[in-house]
Design an enzyme around this catalytic site. Structure first.
Site, PDB file in Angstrom:
ATOM      1  N   ASP A  42     -34.301  10.357  30.735  1.00  0.00           N
ATOM      2  CA  ASP A  42     -34.593  11.787  30.582  1.00  0.00           C
ATOM      3  C   ASP A  42     -34.013  12.389  29.383  1.00  0.00           C
ATOM      4  O   ASP A  42     -34.428  13.116  28.853  1.00  0.00           O
ATOM      5  CB  ASP A  42     -34.210  12.710  31.586  1.00  0.00           C
ATOM      6  CG  ASP A  42     -32.927  12.867  31.833  1.00  0.00           C
ATOM      7  OD1 ASP A  42     -32.104  12.112  31.351  1.00  0.00           O
ATOM      8  OD2 ASP A  42     -32.347  13.780  32.914  1.00  0.00           O
ATOM      9  N   GLU A 178     -20.622   7.382  32.176  1.00  0.00           N
ATOM     10  CA  GLU A 178     -20.905   7.858  31.103  1.00  0.00           C
ATOM     11  C   GLU A 178     -19.703   8.633  30.598  1.00  0.00           C
ATOM     12  O   GLU A 178     -19.166   9.690  31.041  1.00  0.00           O
ATOM     13  CB  GLU A 178     -22.214   8.921  30.803  1.00  0.00           C
ATOM     14  CG  GLU A 178     -22.443   9.263  29.338  1.00  0.00           C
ATOM     15  CD  GLU A 178     -23.615   9.895  29.363  1.00  0.00           C
ATOM     16  OE1 GLU A 178     -24.518   9.904  30.186  1.00  0.00           O
ATOM     17  OE2 GLU A 178     -24.008  10.384  28.287  1.00  0.00           O
TER      18      GLU A 178
END
Ligand code: KIV
Length: 259
Positions: A42, A178
């Protein structure tokens, strides 16, 4: 390629090289260069559409780009993001939207969040949807956390570890980490049987992922973990090949890309 073939690579010790991908032309190029996972992230909201966050991305957008990527790379392993608001309400909502992404050509869906997503992950996995979890910096939660490295204190590091264990127990087959300390990513990897894919999480993961525009030097203010592989490579194909070779050999990321 299906999930069992992908996982076989990591059981034989091979590191996985993943990249985001949003269109057919790059899908062809990335697949030919040996990229193991094409992620229709996304992040397309920022890299393709020009928004400041990923939040405006819809399921329709991800379907459109997944179809394009699948046409460009018919036999690649394609992962697609469930965008913000498309899975958080209920497991049945997640299932409905995951089915649309698989029908568009994805082999696996990715969703953000830890223990709160356990029921949803289990619901999807037991209904035929391979799921990748995503912990650490969660771009869909930018309004709460900003774009900052996560889990830097002991309490949040312990929480992330517990979330990782819970996602694995729920049936997640891969886990993206992340922007977390490299030491914590190494600990997570040690605790889990499923492969971890890092982005700003150090070299001690089972694979790495980068946003394509970061790899091509197109990002105005690149994050610390990014590296411009196009500089000096000469052409796009060579840049991606260098990235794949560096990930597989454990040369990327270096200490300067880690926290
Ligand atoms: O959407 C995306 O590009 C991602 C990566 C940051 C892993 O989720």
């Amino acid at each position: 390629m299906f999930l069992p073939q992908l996982l076989k690579k990591t059981t034989s010790g091979e590191k996985l090289a993943a990249l985001t991908c949003y269109d057919a032309g790059f899908a062809r190029l990335l697949d030919a260069a040996g990229v193991d996972i094409l992620l229709v992230g996304d992040s397309l909201g920022m890299t393709v559409q020009g928004h400041p966050t990923t939040l405006p991305v819809t399921v329709e957008h991800v379907v459109y780009h997944t179809e394009a990527v699948r046409r460009g790379a018919p036999s690649a392993f394609v992962m697609a993001d469930l965008p913000f608001g498309s899975y958080q309400a209920a497991p049945a909502q997640a299932m409905e939207n995951a089915a649309r992404l698989l029908a568009a050509g994805a082999n696996m869906v990715k969703l953000e969040g830890g223990s709160v997503m356990v029921e949803t992950v289990n619901f999807l996995v037991t209904r035929g949807v391979p799921v990748c979890g995503h912990l650490g910096l969660l771009p869909q939660s930018v309004n709460q956390s900003g774009y900052r490295a996560q889990a830097r204190d002991e309490a949040s590091a312990r929480q992330l570890l517990a979330d990782a264990v819970a996602l694995e127990a729920a049936g997640a087959a891969l886990l993206i980490l992340e922007s977390i300390p490299a030491r914590l990513a190494a600990e997570v990897r040690q605790r889990l049987a499923i492969p971890t894919i890092g982005i700003g999480a150090g070299a001690d993961c089972d694979g790495q992922v980068l946003v394509l525009t970061d790899l091509l030097g197109l990002t105005e203010r690149p994050p610390r973990f990014a590296k411009d592989f196009l500089a000096g490579a000469g052409n796009l194909g060579a840049a991606v090949q260098h990235y794949v070779a560096d990930v597989k050999a454990g040369r990327f990321p270096a200490a300067e890309h880690s926290f």
